[in-house]
Enzyme design. Structure first.
Site, short mmCIF file in Angstrom:
data_model
loop_
_atom_site.label_atom_id
_atom_site.label_comp_id
_atom_site.label_asym_id
_atom_site.label_seq_id
_atom_site.Cartn_x
_atom_site.Cartn_y
_atom_site.Cartn_z
CG ASP A 53 -7.65 12.03 -2.69
OD1 ASP A 53 -8.19 11.00 -2.27
OD2 ASP A 53 -6.44 12.10 -2.94
CB THR A 57 -5.15 4.95 -0.57
OG1 THR A 57 -4.93 5.75 -1.74
CG2 THR A 57 -5.78 3.64 -0.97
CG ASP A 78 -14.74 7.39 -7.47
OD1 ASP A 78 -13.96 7.28 -8.45
OD2 ASP A 78 -15.12 6.41 -6.80
CB VAL A 79 -10.89 10.04 -10.98
CG1 VAL A 79 -10.15 11.16 -10.26
CG2 VAL A 79 -10.31 8.66 -10.62
CB SER A 95 -4.30 4.94 -9.16
OG SER A 95 -4.08 3.54 -9.04
CE1 TYR A 165 -1.10 1.23 -9.30
CE2 TYR A 165 0.83 -0.05 -9.88
CZ TYR A 165 0.26 1.13 -9.47
OH TYR A 165 1.07 2.23 -9.24
CE LYS A 169 -1.25 3.80 -11.99
NZ LYS A 169 -1.47 5.23 -11.79
P1 NAD Z 1 -1.49 7.06 -2.52
O1 NAD Z 1 -2.37 5.89 -2.31
O2 NAD Z 1 -0.89 7.70 -1.33
O3 NAD Z 1 -2.25 8.19 -3.33
C1 NAD Z 1 -3.29 7.93 -4.24
C2 NAD Z 1 -4.37 8.97 -4.03
O4 NAD Z 1 -5.40 8.78 -4.99
C3 NAD Z 1 -5.02 8.87 -2.64
O5 NAD Z 1 -5.12 10.14 -2.07
C4 NAD Z 1 -6.39 8.27 -2.93
O6 NAD Z 1 -7.35 8.61 -1.97
C5 NAD Z 1 -6.67 8.82 -4.32
N1 NAD Z 1 -7.61 7.99 -5.09
C6 NAD Z 1 -7.58 6.65 -5.27
N2 NAD Z 1 -8.62 6.26 -6.02
C7 NAD Z 1 -9.33 7.38 -6.32
C8 NAD Z 1 -10.52 7.64 -7.05
N3 NAD Z 1 -11.21 6.64 -7.64
N4 NAD Z 1 -10.94 8.92 -7.15
C9 NAD Z 1 -10.27 9.93 -6.55
N5 NAD Z 1 -9.16 9.75 -5.84
C10 NAD Z 1 -8.68 8.49 -5.73
O7 NAD Z 1 -0.35 6.58 -3.54
P2 NAD Z 1 0.89 7.38 -4.13
O8 NAD Z 1 2.11 6.59 -3.85
O9 NAD Z 1 0.85 8.81 -3.77
O10 NAD Z 1 0.62 7.22 -5.70
C11 NAD Z 1 0.12 8.28 -6.48
C12 NAD Z 1 0.13 7.88 -7.94
O11 NAD Z 1 1.46 7.54 -8.35
C13 NAD Z 1 -0.73 6.66 -8.25
O12 NAD Z 1 -1.39 6.85 -9.48
C14 NAD Z 1 0.27 5.54 -8.37
O13 NAD Z 1 -0.17 4.52 -9.23
C15 NAD Z 1 1.47 6.26 -8.93
N6 NAD Z 1 2.72 5.55 -8.62
C16 NAD Z 1 3.28 5.66 -7.38
C17 NAD Z 1 4.44 4.96 -7.09
C18 NAD Z 1 5.13 5.08 -5.75
O14 NAD Z 1 6.16 4.43 -5.56
N7 NAD Z 1 4.69 5.89 -4.82
C19 NAD Z 1 5.01 4.13 -8.05
C20 NAD Z 1 4.40 4.03 -9.30
C21 NAD Z 1 3.25 4.76 -9.58
#
Ligand code: NAD
Ligand code: UDP
Length: 340
Positions: A53, A57, A78-79, A95, A165, A169
């Protein structure tokens, strides 16, 4: 041999029996809301977890209760930059996910999704790992059909503020399927619909956390637009269960598969439910609608039911109860800290 059996699943479905404990699993975005729940479930099942991570966020506090587990490794990375690890399963959850988070740095969001997907697919290609992608209902944009089946190509504004976004995706999905067809990478693409639960950031701006935090503090509940727009909310445990079932499927099962709860409600009704459940004195106020805000959203989960034998088990009231309890405890602990 220990089997990976989830807490509340049907005990006669040994869905994870081909997943022996001790696998090395990479969770990109493992310190985020969903990634931390996923990491926890994988550790419970006896796997080794590398939680990668950049903490943009996500937060260390989401996984600090797991830190004493010797099978957990935390890696700050960072990915968007390439990396090399010896793993057999990868979950790509890295993300930003909340609209205010992903719109804060739109170029960064797009690149995290596109370059992040490229780097994770290259890693999977080198190692032969299965790679599971967290895609989103946002690939359907502001949909013209409801509910949305996976066959629907969507209605996305490619130049609007959500595009970084949505198109990120969508491009990631394209890369996943091209790597599968061109190089035989074992991919699983799951499209997540609005998921909520403990460990969402209190200030991440999403509707469930906003409404609960506002209601618990008797502050105005902010509805963007008229509140008639709908969403279908899935509790986090159900979502993770769906992804784990998907991850163990054979390579011919690639998706995309919608993973979400088909119980659809207007945002205004969500506000009323949260106010009632918290006995809040909050008023509802209307603010301008978000640009390109999808007006309806509901997953068609026939494919998940058929291929994963999965459907959500936690209804909205029960999920909200657990989430309200979480935020209530969080806000109380913050008050204690302020008072000291
Ligand atoms: P979140 O923001 O809590 O988690 C995302 C994590 O990714 C965070 O820990 C952040 O630090 C990390 N991150 C962001 N950019 C990065 C990078 N460049 N390199 C390394 N780490 C990075 O959000 P979440 O709700 O846990 O979402 C997780 C995944 O699920 C995401 O890909 C999101 O698009 C997808 N998603 C979530 C939802 C939802 O309702 N929660 C809906 C659709 C898709
Ligand atoms: N929303 C709202 N008030 C808030 C936060 C969000 O009315 O304080 C609305 C938002 O405009 C959208 C819906 O709730 O119509 C879901 O928003 P969220 O950001 O949770 O997720 P997404 O738009 O990505 O589905």
């Amino acid at each position: 041999m220990r089997k990976f059996v989830p807490d509340d699943s049907d005990s006669n479905i040994n869905i994870y029996s081909n997943w022996k404990p001790g696998l090395r699993v990479l969770v990109n975005g493992g310190a985020g809301f969903l990634g931390s729940h996923l990491s926890e479930r994988l550790l419970q099942a006896g796997h080794e977890v590398i939680c990668l991570d950049d903490f943009s966020t996500g937060r260390l506090t989401n996984i600090e209760h797991l830190m004493s587990n010797s099978r957990l490794t935390v890696m700050e990375h960072d990915v968007r930059h390439p990396y090399d690890l010896d793993v057999s399963i990868i979950f790509n959850f890295a993300s930003p996910a909340s609209p205010p988070d992903y719109q804060r740095d739109p170029v960064g969001t797009l690149l995290t999704n596109v370059i992040g997907a490229l780097n994770v697919l290259e890693l999977a290609r080198r190692t032969g790992a299965t790679v599971v992608q967290s895609s989103t209902s946002e690939v359907y944009g502001d949909p013209h059909i409801n509910p949305q089946p996976e066959s629907y190509f969507g209605n996305v504004n490619p130049i609007g503020p959500r595009a970084c976004y949505d198109e990120g995706k969508r491009s990631a999905e394209t890369l996943f399927f091209d790597y599968h067809r061109s190089f035989g990478v074992d991919i699983k693409v799951g499209r997540i619909f609005n998921t909520y639960g403990p460990r969402m950031r209190r200030d991440d701006g999403r509707v469930v956390s906003n409404f609960i935090v506002q209601a618990l503090q008797n502050q105005d509940i902010t509805i963007y637009g008229d509140g008639k727009q709908t969403r279908s909310f899935c509790y986090v445990d159900d979502l993770i269960e769906g992804f784990l079932r998907f991850a163990v499927k054979s390579p011919d099962c690639c998706g995309p598969i919608n993973i979400g709860n088909p119980a659809e409600i207007p945002v205004r009704q969500l506000a009323d439910i949260v106010i009632a459940m918290t006995n809040s004195k909050s008023r509802v106020v209307h603010l301008p609608a978000a640009v390109d805000d999808p007006q309806q959203r509901r997953p068609d989960i026939s494919r998940a039911r058929q291929e994963l034998k999965w459907q959500p088990r936690v209804n909205l009231e029960r999920g909200l109860e657990k989430t309200i309890r979480y935020f209530d405890a969080l806000l109380s602990s913050e008050k204690v800290v302020e008072a000291v």
